[in-house]
Design an enzyme around this catalytic site. Structure first.
Site: not given
Length: 293
Positions: A46, A109, A135, A140, A164, A206
């Site tokens: 990202t 989304y 992830y 987000r 993650k 990360i």
């Protein structure tokens, strides 16, 4: 997956002032990371503004990164999206020869159910020629991958090897650690909680702030791995303020400004809909940088 232990960094994608990719700065950033002790690099997570890169640009960044790293540290490629068929095609077509794993974000989304998230990753796992890192970043994506779904995926697919986690939910972290297969890895996805996550059993981070301060982040994770949480706490506290500033006006705008100030990249240009950080935040960060040694 010993390659995923310790400190990884989600590399920014440097741009020239005209918005084109600045490969010279990317090479300088890669060398900086390796020289300062970063354990592995993530290309086009990202933080790399991947959503605004064309397919051709993504291929160019992956190829350049692999060539420039030249085997010096392990590489992870970020491939994800909210169109499962398109994501699967990207995964299947990816030139994986120089990479050790894929980092794939939970679909954003669309707000899929847990079953939808599971089926998405099932399709990704079937297409992947490399181990897959889940992830989960609800801030987000708009949806949370539950511990039950994470553990279900870990149990059902041998090539899903890690997650993650950027949910900020310590109850969730604890459930994953309690229920996961023994060889499945939990990786921090948030710089400010790396120390407490590693105290619970995470294997590292990360990182975003590691772009600018790789030596500090790699040392913090090494101290945590060694069980020296007292010494690690000093680094944790030292990085808290600058990390907050990195995210104050969206990632990676803040850390790109820091990298420019440190002379690692030439420009802090970002692609719309992101914009460079405000002058007020620049002044705040300038003061913070001056206090970091």
């Amino acid at each position: 997956m010993n390659e995923l232990q310790g400190a990884g960094v989600a590399l920014v994608t440097p741009f020239n002032a005209d918005g084109s990719i600045d490969f010279e700065s990317l090479g300088k950033l890669i060398d900086f990371q390796i020289d300062e002790g970063m354990n592995y690099l993530v290309s086009l997570g990202t933080t790399g503004e991947t959503a605004t890169l064309t397919a051709k640009e993504r291929e160019e960044v992956w190829a350049y990164t692999a060539k420039h790293v030249n085997g010096r540290v392990p590489l992870v490629a970020g491939i994800g999206g909210n169109n499962t068929a398109e994501t699967v095609k990207q995964v299947a077509d990816f030139n994986h020869s120089a990479y050790c794993a894929l980092l794939s974000v939970s679909p954003y989304y669309n707000k899929p159910t847990q079953e939808g998230i599971y089926q998405h990753y099932k399709a990704v796992a079937a297409a992947a020629k490399l181990p897959v890192i889940l992830y989960n970043v609800p801030g987000r994506t708009g949806s949370n991958m539950s511990p039950a779904t994470t553990v279900r995926l870990a149990n059902d697919f041998n090539n899903i090897v890690a997650t993650k986690e950027a949910s900020g939910n310590f109850a969730q972290f604890s459930q994953i650690l309690r229920d996961k297969p023994a060889n499945f890895l939990l990786i921090s996805g948030d710089d400010p909680v790396t120390l407490p996550m590693m105290a619970l059993g995470a294997v590292g981070i990360i990182s975003v702030v590691g772009n600018a301060y790789p030596a500090k982040v790699s040392k913090l994770t090494a101290l945590c791995t060694a069980g020296d949480y007292i010494a690690a706490r000093g680094l944790h506290e030292e990085l808290l303020s600058i990390t907050d500033h990195c995210f104050a006006e969206s990632n990676p705008c803040g850390v790109k400004y820091i990298l420019k100030k440190l002379g690692i990249i030439t420009s802090d240009t970002v692609r719309l809909p992101l914009v460079p950080i405000s002058s007020a935040l620049q002044e705040t960060i300038d003061k913070e940088i001056a206090g970091l040694t």
